[in-house]
Design a protein around this motif. Structure first.
Motif, short mmCIF file in Angstrom:
data_model
loop_
_atom_site.label_atom_id
_atom_site.label_comp_id
_atom_site.label_asym_id
_atom_site.label_seq_id
_atom_site.Cartn_x
_atom_site.Cartn_y
_atom_site.Cartn_z
N MET A 16 22.69 32.21 49.60
CA MET A 16 23.27 32.50 51.02
C MET A 16 23.00 31.20 51.76
SD MET A 16 21.78 36.50 51.93
CE MET A 16 22.25 36.21 53.74
N GLY A 19 25.65 28.72 50.68
CA GLY A 19 27.12 29.08 50.78
C GLY A 19 27.39 28.83 52.19
N ILE A 20 26.29 29.06 53.02
CA ILE A 20 26.46 28.51 54.51
C ILE A 20 26.53 27.18 54.86
CG2 ILE A 20 25.37 29.12 56.72
CD1 ILE A 20 24.36 31.50 55.90
N CYS A 53 27.68 37.48 53.43
CA CYS A 53 28.30 35.95 53.72
C CYS A 53 29.60 36.09 53.93
CB CYS A 53 27.82 35.20 52.49
SG CYS A 53 26.38 34.52 52.36
N ILE A 58 32.49 33.43 54.15
CA ILE A 58 31.94 32.55 52.95
C ILE A 58 31.92 33.39 51.73
CG2 ILE A 58 29.94 31.21 52.39
CD1 ILE A 58 29.33 31.01 55.34
N ILE A 60 30.39 33.65 48.03
CA ILE A 60 29.40 33.49 47.24
C ILE A 60 29.33 34.11 45.88
CG2 ILE A 60 27.56 32.28 49.06
CD1 ILE A 60 25.96 34.78 48.43
N ARG A 122 20.89 36.51 57.05
CA ARG A 122 21.80 35.60 57.12
C ARG A 122 21.89 34.82 58.53
NH1 ARG A 122 27.32 38.37 58.28
NH2 ARG A 122 26.30 38.06 60.22
N ASP A 126 21.29 31.09 59.52
CA ASP A 126 22.41 30.24 60.08
C ASP A 126 21.70 29.67 61.27
OD1 ASP A 126 24.84 29.34 60.53
OD2 ASP A 126 25.07 31.20 62.03
#
Length: 137
Positions: A16, A19-20, A53, A58, A60, A122, A126
């Motif tokens: 995660m 990907g972020i 995500c 996003i 992933i 998440r 973030d």
């Protein structure tokens, strides 16, 4: 700048974070990868992590778990762990301590939790990533 996010199995929190980071901070020249301390190589990301995500736009879903040992010598600028304990392990592996950081004050592993746990992870990630990127760039 090349960074490696590290968690336990490389199926939830570190994919995660990867990907972020790659989606939001690529324009800053950051390339993120991820690995797990006890990863089962080739395992896909957890479906709840994929879904959490996806809510941010996003994807992933193509992620496959990678073992930390297989990538540890790939010349990363920073190694970002999810917990202080993981940071301690990396120090024991003789990585340069100044290159090892914990994301935020630590990110709770959502593995085995509910979808809400993944969303909370998440969101915490973030916020912590914003602070981290400001710190290292």
């Amino acid at each position: 700048m090349k960074i490696l996010f590290i968690c336990t199995g490389n199926t939830c929190s570190s994919p995660m974070a990867e990907g972020i980071c790659n989606s939001i901070y690529a324009e800053k020249g950051i390339i993120a990868e991820s690995a797990g301390i006890y990863a089962q190589i080739g395992t896909s990301a957890n479906q709840l992590a994929i879904d959490a995500c996806k809510e941010m736009g996003i994807d992933i879903s193509a992620h496959r778990a990678t073992s930390l040992i297989s990538v540890i010598n790939n010349n990363y600028d920073f190694y970002i762990t999810m917990t202080p304990q993981q940071k301690d392990l990396l120090i024991q592996l003789k990585l340069e301590p100044e290159k090892i950081l914990v994301l935020g004050k630590g990110i709770d592993d959502p593995y085995g939790g509910t979808y809400d746990d993944y969303i909370r992870c998440r969101n915490n990630m973030d916020s912590a990533l914003k602070e981290l990127i400001n710190q290292i760039t």
